[in-house]
Design a protein around this motif. Structure first.
Motif, PDB file in Angstrom:
ATOM      1  N   TRP A 176     -19.718  90.384  20.336  1.00  0.00           N
ATOM      2  CA  TRP A 176     -21.176  90.420  20.348  1.00  0.00           C
ATOM      3  C   TRP A 176     -21.778  89.245  19.592  1.00  0.00           C
ATOM      4  O   TRP A 176     -22.946  88.893  19.813  1.00  0.00           O
ATOM      5  N   TYR A 177     -21.020  88.627  18.701  1.00  0.00           N
ATOM      6  CA  TYR A 177     -21.551  87.452  18.019  1.00  0.00           C
ATOM      7  C   TYR A 177     -21.847  86.322  19.008  1.00  0.00           C
ATOM      8  O   TYR A 177     -23.007  85.858  19.088  1.00  0.00           O
ATOM      9  N   PRO A 178     -20.863  85.816  19.787  1.00  0.00           N
ATOM     10  CA  PRO A 178     -21.203  84.746  20.731  1.00  0.00           C
ATOM     11  C   PRO A 178     -22.178  85.178  21.809  1.00  0.00           C
ATOM     12  O   PRO A 178     -23.012  84.374  22.252  1.00  0.00           O
ATOM     13  N   VAL A 179     -22.098  86.446  22.247  1.00  0.00           N
ATOM     14  CA  VAL A 179     -23.059  86.917  23.247  1.00  0.00           C
ATOM     15  C   VAL A 179     -24.471  86.891  22.674  1.00  0.00           C
ATOM     16  O   VAL A 179     -25.418  86.398  23.306  1.00  0.00           O
ATOM     17  N   GLY A 180     -24.627  87.405  21.467  1.00  0.00           N
ATOM     18  CA  GLY A 180     -25.942  87.434  20.844  1.00  0.00           C
ATOM     19  C   GLY A 180     -26.498  86.053  20.574  1.00  0.00           C
ATOM     20  O   GLY A 180     -27.694  85.800  20.767  1.00  0.00           O
ATOM     21  N   TYR A 181     -25.635  85.132  20.107  1.00  0.00           N
ATOM     22  CA  TYR A 181     -26.095  83.768  19.844  1.00  0.00           C
ATOM     23  C   TYR A 181     -26.677  83.134  21.103  1.00  0.00           C
ATOM     24  O   TYR A 181     -27.636  82.353  21.042  1.00  0.00           O
ATOM     25  N   THR A 182     -26.082  83.438  22.274  1.00  0.00           N
ATOM     26  CA  THR A 182     -26.558  82.856  23.528  1.00  0.00           C
ATOM     27  C   THR A 182     -27.787  83.581  24.053  1.00  0.00           C
ATOM     28  O   THR A 182     -28.772  82.954  24.461  1.00  0.00           O
ATOM     29  N   VAL A 183     -27.755  84.919  24.040  1.00  0.00           N
ATOM     30  CA  VAL A 183     -28.888  85.698  24.542  1.00  0.00           C
ATOM     31  C   VAL A 183     -30.144  85.435  23.717  1.00  0.00           C
ATOM     32  O   VAL A 183     -31.262  85.489  24.236  1.00  0.00           O
ATOM     33  N   GLY A 184     -29.961  85.128  22.434  1.00  0.00           N
ATOM     34  CA  GLY A 184     -31.120  84.833  21.601  1.00  0.00           C
ATOM     35  C   GLY A 184     -31.976  83.722  22.172  1.00  0.00           C
ATOM     36  O   GLY A 184     -33.214  83.742  22.022  1.00  0.00           O
ATOM     37  N   TYR A 185     -31.373  82.764  22.855  1.00  0.00           N
ATOM     38  CA  TYR A 185     -32.155  81.682  23.447  1.00  0.00           C
ATOM     39  C   TYR A 185     -32.912  82.132  24.682  1.00  0.00           C
ATOM     40  O   TYR A 185     -33.966  81.578  25.017  1.00  0.00           O
ATOM     41  N   LEU A 186     -32.394  83.137  25.391  1.00  0.00           N
ATOM     42  CA  LEU A 186     -33.166  83.693  26.503  1.00  0.00           C
ATOM     43  C   LEU A 186     -34.434  84.366  25.990  1.00  0.00           C
ATOM     44  O   LEU A 186     -35.512  84.233  26.580  1.00  0.00           O
ATOM     45  N   VAL A 187     -34.301  85.102  24.883  1.00  0.00           N
ATOM     46  CA  VAL A 187     -35.481  85.718  24.269  1.00  0.00           C
ATOM     47  C   VAL A 187     -36.459  84.633  23.822  1.00  0.00           C
ATOM     48  O   VAL A 187     -37.675  84.743  24.045  1.00  0.00           O
ATOM     49  N   LEU A 188     -35.938  83.606  23.208  1.00  0.00           N
ATOM     50  CA  LEU A 188     -36.773  82.496  22.752  1.00  0.00           C
ATOM     51  C   LEU A 188     -37.491  81.839  23.933  1.00  0.00           C
ATOM     52  O   LEU A 188     -38.680  81.505  23.856  1.00  0.00           O
ATOM     53  N   LEU A 189     -36.782  81.658  25.061  1.00  0.00           N
ATOM     54  CA  LEU A 189     -37.349  81.036  26.254  1.00  0.00           C
ATOM     55  C   LEU A 189     -38.519  81.855  26.788  1.00  0.00           C
ATOM     56  O   LEU A 189     -39.591  81.320  27.075  1.00  0.00           O
ATOM     57  N   VAL A 190     -38.322  83.164  26.890  1.00  0.00           N
ATOM     58  CA  VAL A 190     -39.328  84.020  27.505  1.00  0.00           C
ATOM     59  C   VAL A 190     -40.541  84.201  26.601  1.00  0.00           C
ATOM     60  O   VAL A 190     -41.689  84.229  27.067  1.00  0.00           O
ATOM     61  N   VAL A 191     -40.327  84.285  25.290  1.00  0.00           N
ATOM     62  CA  VAL A 191     -41.382  84.750  24.396  1.00  0.00           C
ATOM     63  C   VAL A 191     -42.176  83.620  23.744  1.00  0.00           C
ATOM     64  O   VAL A 191     -43.416  83.661  23.718  1.00  0.00           O
ATOM     65  N   VAL A 192     -41.504  82.608  23.189  1.00  0.00           N
ATOM     66  CA  VAL A 192     -42.253  81.684  22.326  1.00  0.00           C
ATOM     67  C   VAL A 192     -42.037  80.197  22.577  1.00  0.00           C
ATOM     68  O   VAL A 192     -42.753  79.381  21.990  1.00  0.00           O
ATOM     69  N   ALA A 193     -41.073  79.788  23.388  1.00  0.00           N
ATOM     70  CA  ALA A 193     -40.722  78.360  23.459  1.00  0.00           C
ATOM     71  C   ALA A 193     -41.916  77.478  23.816  1.00  0.00           C
ATOM     72  O   ALA A 193     -42.265  76.550  23.077  1.00  0.00           O
ATOM     73  N   ALA A 194     -42.573  77.748  24.956  1.00  0.00           N
ATOM     74  CA  ALA A 194     -43.671  76.888  25.382  1.00  0.00           C
ATOM     75  C   ALA A 194     -44.916  77.037  24.499  1.00  0.00           C
ATOM     76  O   ALA A 194     -45.508  76.030  24.098  1.00  0.00           O
ATOM     77  N   PRO A 195     -45.364  78.261  24.174  1.00  0.00           N
ATOM     78  CA  PRO A 195     -46.540  78.364  23.289  1.00  0.00           C
ATOM     79  C   PRO A 195     -46.340  77.686  21.941  1.00  0.00           C
ATOM     80  O   PRO A 195     -47.282  77.094  21.396  1.00  0.00           O
TER      81      PRO A 195
END
Length: 581
Positions: A77-96
């Protein structure tokens, strides 16, 4: 070829490459924007490689393999979480976040809420999280250099600090962007080539991990530097010279099932087929249990796993050194493209430490006795491939490990130095350009100097575990601030301050207790070791409730700020943003 000489040569070459590429900033870093955000002119592909360079830290390069060796399936879950965290970042806050026009995370808090109090608290948290993340990088550098070259423990961290300061002081963000992109591909290659070679050897020999307790495959000598409490999972005979349970022993001795204490300086010689005793702070599990979900042997594994996933996925968007890179894109659209490329790069990279962790269970199980599981990647090549090929592969992974320390430490130093220079150093309303750059350079010295001192006195904790605690603090503070700040116009300064205080206080207290105090097994220890499952919801709840109760203090002009965050910019980005990197 001498293994220590080869490793030292590899470290020296990486340090020279990092310093050389970083000092390009001497001729390219001229403005304040160069130092803080590389003039907002970094292309998505280069920015993605730079993000991969700083994000794939000691926890990723060394720690993940060590965790998989010890805990097996659950550690995936460590490597999975490290990668999925960027999907959350992409959807929620990256562009704003990019559209906000901020230089640092406290800048965003100031722009969104117009409150000096929120800005100051954000600044303190940036420094706290940055230092908490920097300490394991410097500890990992010390472990790598001492393990591979026999150098004193203080030297590895000192070398990282020196190279990082050369790069950061030369040109700030513009300098390290080049350096981190180069170091990403270096460390990716440094894991890929040895992994392919070792997997080929493993398949050629028709080998397996097995289902019983880990056993030695060859004669291995382990010298314990201090008194060590261990657990023997089976009745057996071990070759021990020193003290066992307070009695002097020399030669083969029968070791019963259960807890034992090996004295300082005791030498344990493991012969082929010997079941390896396990240091008491790690679980003694058969490989059959190790391969099962929730079979790691830790207390309350379901809660611990879910809380870990929450901390990593939500903590990614709260890491200052990750967020600052999105300020360097020309516009919000480019920030999203950057994030997509990062997800692809991380997905490929994290396959590799997983391979090392699985092979480590079979070939370096003696690390369970010493507790130095973070050395799995460093020791595995020579253990599987004795002679000069193993030495060469070991030098390659050593180079990659140092690349990981340097690139991550560079990003952390820039993010912390920027906040120190803007919010902690006295300055007038109008500050000359050279004064702001000078303050940034002084901030860089403090940003790495204090964590280096702390790393010399820190406990011998897992690198990935310590970084996981930093994620928990980030998830409990900046995640609620960013999510509500970007998407909820009713957030007030009082609500933000209350949420940061409560979330940050709870998560930081849990971190400090976990690091400094030995806790008995049970729910209390589990809740403190993995606080995100309760600290994150509490932080969100406090921010919402206090904001609703102080709705009269919603900042003026919030509609204009929200429009700025969510309306797309012109494709060309900001006028005068500078040449693209």
């Amino acid at each position: 070829m001498n293994g220590q000489f080869a490793a030292a040569l590899a470290v020296g070459l990486v340090a020279l490459v990092a310093a050389g590429v970083g000092t390009l900033g001497l001729r390219r870093g001229h403005t304040v924007a160069d130092f803080y955000v590389a003039s907002r002119a970094v292309t998505p592909s280069r920015n993605a490689a730079a993000i991969g360079g700083e994000y794939l830290s000691a926890a990723s390069f060394l720690g993940v393999a060590g965790l998989i060796l010890v805990y097996g399936y659950d550690a995936l879950w460590y490597p999975v979480g490290y990668t999925v965290g960027y999907l959350v970042l992409l959807v929620v806050v990256a562009a704003p976040l990019r559209r906000s026009g901020a230089f640092t995370l406290p800048d965003f808090a100031q722009i969104r809420l117009g409150s000096p109090s929120v800005r100051r608290m954000s600044s303190v948290l940036v420094v706290l999280i940055g230092w908490l993340y920097l300490v394991p990088q410097l500890s990992g550098a010390a472990l790598t250099l001492s393990t591979q070259t026999g150098a004193p423990g203080w030297l590895g961290g000192a070398l990282v600090c020196l190279v990082v300061l050369l790069s950061v002081a030369a040109g700030g963000m513009r300098s390290i962007t080049f350096s981190q992109a180069v170091l990403f591909w270096l460390k990716f290659t440094a894991l890929l080539v040895p992994a392919l070679v070792l997997l080929t050897l493993w398949r050629r020999d028709g080998d397996t991990v097995g289902t019983g307790y880990p056993t030695a495959r060859s004669d291995v000598t382990v010298t314990l530097a201090s008194e060590t409490a261990v657990h023997s999972p089976v009745l057996g005979t071990l070759d021990i010279v020193g003290t066992l349970d307070g009695a002097a022993v020399r030669g083969p001795v029968t070791v019963t099932v259960g807890a034992h204490v090996l004295g300082s300086g005791t030498v344990v010689v493991l012969h082929p087929g010997d079941v390896v005793p396990v240091i008491d702070r790690l679980p003694a599990r058969t490989s059959a249990q190790w391969l099962q979900p929730l079979g790691s042997g830790i207390d309350h594994p379901l809660y611990a796993t879910l809380s870990l996933i929450l901390a990593i996925c939500l903590g990614t968007m709260g890491l200052p050194h990750v967020l600052v890179r999105f300020y360097t894109n020309p516009d919000g659209r480019e920030a999203r493209r950057t994030t997509l490329i990062v997800v692809v790069l991380l997905s490929g990279f994290y396959l590799l430490p997983t391979v090392f962790g699985i092979l480590g269970r079979a070939f370096v199980p003696d690390l369970l006795l010493t507790g130095q599981s973070d050395a799995t990647v460093l020791l595995l090549p020579e253990r599987m491939f004795p002679g000069w090929p193993g030495i060469a592969l070991g030098a390659v992974v050593t180079a990659g490990a140092f690349a990981a320390f340097l690139s991550t430490a560079s990003g952390l130093t820039v993010s912390v130095a920027g906040v120190l220079a803007q919010d902690f150093f006295p300055q007038g309303r109008k500050v000359l350009r050279h004064s702001r750059i000078g303050a940034f350079r002084v901030g860089a010295v403090l940003a790495v100097g204090i964590p280096y001192v702390l790393s010399l006195f820190g406990r011998n904790l897992s690198l990935a575990a310590v970084v996981g605690l930093a994620f928990a603090v980030a998830a409990s503070t900046f995640c609620p601030l960013l999510v509500l700040g970007v998407w909820w116009p009713r957030l007030t300064p009082a609500g933000a301050v209350a949420g940061l205080l409560v979330g940050g206080g709870l998560a930081t207290s849990a971190v400090l207790v976990t690091i400094t105090l030995p806790l008995p097994a049970g729910w209390a220890a589990t809740l403190l070791a993995q606080p995100a499952a309760w600290s994150v919801p509490i932080a969100f709840l406090v921010m919402v409730v206090v904001s609703l109760s102080t709705s009269h203090s919603i900042p003026p002009g919030v509609g204009r700020v929200m429009a700025r965050l969510h309306l797309p910019e012109a494709p060309a980005g900001e006028p005068g943003s500078g040449e693209r990197l």
